[in-house]
Scaffold this active site. Structure first.
Site, PDB file in Angstrom:
ATOM      1  N   PRO A   2      41.716  50.056  37.642  1.00  0.00           N
ATOM      2  CA  PRO A   2      41.998  51.251  36.850  1.00  0.00           C
ATOM      3  C   PRO A   2      43.361  51.201  36.165  1.00  0.00           C
ATOM      4  CG  PRO A   2      41.304  51.813  39.087  1.00  0.00           C
ATOM      5  CD  PRO A   2      41.581  50.359  39.064  1.00  0.00           C
ATOM      6  N   GLU A   3      43.375  51.319  34.871  1.00  0.00           N
ATOM      7  CA  GLU A   3      44.598  51.561  34.123  1.00  0.00           C
ATOM      8  C   GLU A   3      44.416  52.925  33.463  1.00  0.00           C
ATOM      9  OE1 GLU A   3      46.171  48.252  31.876  1.00  0.00           O
ATOM     10  OE2 GLU A   3      45.265  46.816  33.235  1.00  0.00           O
ATOM     11  N   HIS A  95      33.318  51.750  51.653  1.00  0.00           N
ATOM     12  CA  HIS A  95      34.766  51.890  51.722  1.00  0.00           C
ATOM     13  C   HIS A  95      35.225  53.332  51.515  1.00  0.00           C
ATOM     14  CE1 HIS A  95      35.032  47.570  51.947  1.00  0.00           C
ATOM     15  NE2 HIS A  95      34.290  47.464  50.866  1.00  0.00           N
ATOM     16  N   ARG A 117      40.501  48.059  48.604  1.00  0.00           N
ATOM     17  CA  ARG A 117      41.746  47.354  48.941  1.00  0.00           C
ATOM     18  C   ARG A 117      42.858  48.287  49.404  1.00  0.00           C
ATOM     19  NH1 ARG A 117      41.397  43.468  43.627  1.00  0.00           N
ATOM     20  NH2 ARG A 117      39.197  43.059  43.916  1.00  0.00           N
ATOM     21  N   ARG A 159      67.648  46.316  27.150  1.00  0.00           N
ATOM     22  CA  ARG A 159      67.458  45.491  28.353  1.00  0.00           C
ATOM     23  C   ARG A 159      67.142  44.035  28.006  1.00  0.00           C
ATOM     24  NH1 ARG A 159      63.454  48.557  32.497  1.00  0.00           N
ATOM     25  NH2 ARG A 159      64.216  50.684  32.320  1.00  0.00           N
TER      26      ARG A 159
END
Length: 288
Positions: A2-3, A95, A117, A159
């Site tokens: 998932p993003e 799960h 996970r 940066r």
DNA sequence: GTATGTACCTGTTTGC
DNA sequence: TGCAAACAGGTACATA
């Protein structure tokens, strides 16, 4: 995996199916997904029980369900998390980690947090209905109407870190993960190891525009899916993976110039890029 | 504040 | 055939 687009699909599904519902009872079937709740598993369950869900909001890859007492159920899907609205008599998923029994607007349904996970998690955020303090450090995402492009561009260009690392820094710009970072960099023809302070303002503006576009495109198609781990709130898989130009395409010809896409190790994962369109910066060339 | 590296977690794939 | 290692990767945290 998932993003932002996948999380937004889940958020929209929750908004449609569970807003207005009351949490009757909570079953914590595994402690790890509630590890970030200072109340502990039992306290987490007690804090949620009896509360009514009043909305479904998102920032970057975090989503939260505001509750009627001003708190919120904060959720991150991690690598493999799912939020599934299921009939009460549904067979529990292999799960299944946390189950919310609902009544009212979602009468007779359960909200399942499924996570193989267990990189994801849930917590009850005190006073977090508007914006959970736990994610106050997370930057706005490129799809947010209040996303401050000029500020982000300026910070990137201050940066020396590689531009891909910066794209993945959720405090700078949120919602971008490994897949969409590689795709945005491919579209912008920029190598991920180029230092931010060596890019022009126009390059960073274009790159962030591509990041926004690639996620908008994915959202229009229902999110990306590479395996059975990601399904949306109704259990339907996305299929954006057919549109990827760089990610996961090692050895395949670049859709633009035909050179073979390369894969290199990056931050304990992989980066995919076209050596023709995205030349390796001089300072790092010897390492590749 | 910036830069960099690592632990966490489990199922699947790859290699010997 | 069987076991070990590699791999997937977002986030929090440690260290310099």
């Amino acid at each position: 995996m998932p993003e932002l687009p996948e999380v937004e699909v889940v958020r929209a599904g929750l908004e449609r199916h569970v807003v207005g519902a009351r949490v009757v009872a909570v079953d914590v079937l595994h402690e790890r997904p509630v590890r970030r709740d200072p109340r502990g598993p039992q306290g987490f369950a007690l804090a949620l029980a009896g509360r009514r869900i009043t909305g479904a909001r998102r920032r970057g890859k975090y989503l939260w369900l505001p509750l009627d007492d001003g708190d919120a159920l904060l959720c991150h899907l991690g690598m493999s998390g799912q939020m599934l609205v299921q009939p009460a008599d549904a067979e529990p998923e292999k799960h299944l980690r946390v189950r919310l029994r609902l009544e009212g607007a979602a009468q007779g349904r359960h909200l399942h947090f499924v996570d193989q996970r267990m990189f994801g998690g849930l917590l009850v955020s005190t006073g977090g209905a508007v914006l959970p303090p736990e994610i106050a450090h997370i930057g706005r995402d490129p799809l947010d109407p209040l996303f401050d492009l000029d500020d982000v561009v300026a910070r990137v260009r201050r940066r020396g870190s590689g531009i891909k690392r910066q794209l993945l820094d959720q405090t700078l710009v949120s919602g971008v993960g490994n897949i969409y970072a590689d795709e945005a960099l491919w579209r912008a023809r920029i190598h991920g190891e180029r230092p931010g302070d060596r890019l022009t303002r126009a390059q960073v503006v274009e790159l962030l525009g591509h990041a926004r576009d690639v996620m908008t495109d994915a959202l229009a198609q229902g999110g990306t899916s590479f395996d059975a781990l990601y399904v949306n709130v109704n259990g339907e898989s996305g299929y954006f993976d057919r549109s990827l130009h760089a990610y996961g395409r090692e050895g395949e010809p670049c859709d633009r110039c035909g050179r073979a896409v390369r894969r290199v190790a990056f931050m304990n994962r992989s980066s995919y890029f076209c050596p023709g369109c995205q030349p390796v910066p001089r300072a790092t060339r010897r390492r590749s």
